[in-house]
Design a protein around this motif. Sequence first.
Motif, PDB file in Angstrom:
ATOM      1  N   GLY A   1       7.266  -9.488  12.140  1.00  0.00           N
ATOM      2  CA  GLY A   1       7.382 -10.655  11.266  1.00  0.00           C
ATOM      3  C   GLY A   1       7.300 -10.285   9.796  1.00  0.00           C
TER       4      GLY A   1
ATOM      5  N   GLY B   1       8.144  -7.546   6.299  1.00  0.00           N
ATOM      6  CA  GLY B   1       9.345  -7.092   5.606  1.00  0.00           C
ATOM      7  C   GLY B   1      10.002  -5.898   6.285  1.00  0.00           C
ATOM      8  N   ILE B   2       9.292  -4.793   6.387  1.00  0.00           N
ATOM      9  CA  ILE B   2       9.905  -3.565   6.911  1.00  0.00           C
ATOM     10  C   ILE B   2      10.136  -3.677   8.423  1.00  0.00           C
TER      11      ILE B   2
ATOM     12  N   ARG C   1       0.982 -10.960  14.865  1.00  0.00           N
ATOM     13  CA  ARG C   1      -0.036 -11.953  15.211  1.00  0.00           C
ATOM     14  C   ARG C   1       0.515 -13.373  15.162  1.00  0.00           C
TER      15      ARG C   1
ATOM     16  N   ALA D   1       0.502 -10.944  19.315  1.00  0.00           N
ATOM     17  CA  ALA D   1      -0.648 -10.107  19.674  1.00  0.00           C
ATOM     18  C   ALA D   1      -1.244  -9.484  18.422  1.00  0.00           C
ATOM     19  N   ASP D   2      -2.554  -9.281  18.483  1.00  0.00           N
ATOM     20  CA  ASP D   2      -3.260  -8.583  17.410  1.00  0.00           C
ATOM     21  C   ASP D   2      -3.476  -7.147  17.886  1.00  0.00           C
TER      22      ASP D   2
ATOM     23  N   THR E   1      -5.125  -4.803  16.854  1.00  0.00           N
ATOM     24  CA  THR E   1      -6.474  -4.227  16.744  1.00  0.00           C
ATOM     25  C   THR E   1      -7.341  -4.595  17.946  1.00  0.00           C
TER      26      THR E   1
ATOM     27  N   ALA F   1       3.196  -2.727  11.917  1.00  0.00           N
ATOM     28  CA  ALA F   1       2.041  -3.585  11.602  1.00  0.00           C
ATOM     29  C   ALA F   1       1.094  -2.765  10.739  1.00  0.00           C
TER      30      ALA F   1
ATOM     31  N   TYR G   1      -7.267   2.560   1.378  1.00  0.00           N
ATOM     32  CA  TYR G   1      -5.962   2.372   2.047  1.00  0.00           C
ATOM     33  C   TYR G   1      -5.302   3.733   2.260  1.00  0.00           C
TER      34      TYR G   1
ATOM     35  N   LYS H   1      -4.040   5.966   5.780  1.00  0.00           N
ATOM     36  CA  LYS H   1      -2.688   6.495   5.989  1.00  0.00           C
ATOM     37  C   LYS H   1      -2.711   8.023   6.094  1.00  0.00           C
TER      38      LYS H   1
ATOM     39  N   PRO I   1       7.191   5.445   3.017  1.00  0.00           N
ATOM     40  CA  PRO I   1       7.941   4.790   1.949  1.00  0.00           C
ATOM     41  C   PRO I   1       7.088   4.617   0.698  1.00  0.00           C
ATOM     42  N   GLY I   2       7.771   4.605  -0.441  1.00  0.00           N
ATOM     43  CA  GLY I   2       7.148   4.115  -1.671  1.00  0.00           C
ATOM     44  C   GLY I   2       7.302   2.605  -1.699  1.00  0.00           C
TER      45      GLY I   2
ATOM     46  N   GLN J   1       4.017  -6.036  -0.500  1.00  0.00           N
ATOM     47  CA  GLN J   1       4.218  -5.520  -1.861  1.00  0.00           C
ATOM     48  C   GLN J   1       4.050  -6.638  -2.901  1.00  0.00           C
TER      49      GLN J   1
END
Length: 238
Positions: free
Chosen positions: A16, A18-19, A39, A62-63, A65, A88, A151, A155, A181-182, A189
Amino acid sequence: MNRTLNGGIALVTGAGGGIGGAIATALAGEGMRVWLCGRRRESLEVLAARIQPDRLAGLLAADVTRPADRERIAEVVGARLDVLVHAAGQFQPGSPAEIPAAEMVSLFEVNTIAPLDLTRQLLPALRAARGQVVVLNSTAALRATGPWSVYAATKAALRTLTEGLRDAVNREGIRVLSVLPGRTASPMQARVHEWEGRPYRPERLMQPADVAAMVIAALKLPDTAELTELVVRPRQPG
Ligand SMILES: NC(=O)c1ccc[n+]([C@@H]2O[C@H](COP(=O)([O-])OP(=O)(O)OC[C@H]3O[C@@H](n4cnc5c(N)ncnc54)[C@H](OP(=O)(O)O)[C@@H]3O)[C@@H](O)[C@H]2O)c1
């Protein structure tokens, strides 16, 4: 000879967003049947309405986590999965000086643990298809500074663990790609810009469809090759 995606089954988490939305759309465009996971069912329905019905495997609200939700996803997907895309993810600003432990754990759960444990549970289905896994990472993983550091740490850990996953499953014919990605135009974003107090000009950023096009190209590589890591950023103006 290039691999064909046509006729295969894919699952995209964060579909759901953007990417994830752009990648799910592109996979459907290649003739795959796509499971859309996230979710909020409403945002999955918005995307589903834009996808040809016979290219839709189903919606999975679904979540990722929640361990029970990951088990349910693996059950519903069943015996075969050709492409698994982990899009996600969440962003939270703040350094370790500000973010309490419980919030750090939550961020690691969604960005780091969930994609790896969901992959683990889907390995039988991926093995059956000699499938491919795509993990959305971030250029933030390459440098951890100030308020980006928590963050970025989620990653960076994800990058290391994705390499470990690749080492473990490559000999079974499963390819694993990290995408870093940047800045890419997306709801996430937009929130980053709001936090930074900068005007959000999505047209100046990389587009989700740009990322999706690169992912599709990587997935279609011949069996004799494997792209392990893709670092992409918006073209610098000038
Ligand atoms: N946009 C960028 O500039 C950028 C740059 C580098 C890396 N990335 C990475 O790319 C990935 C996709 O980002 P994006 O920009 O497309 O963000 P986005 O538009 O915010 O999409 C992320 C999606 O993840 C879903 N999600 C969040 N938590 C979830 C959970 N616990 N279970 C299931 N789904 C969950 C959200 O949907 P629900 O809220 O409905 O669950 C949301 O639709 C993320 O991993 C992000 O870190 C983005």
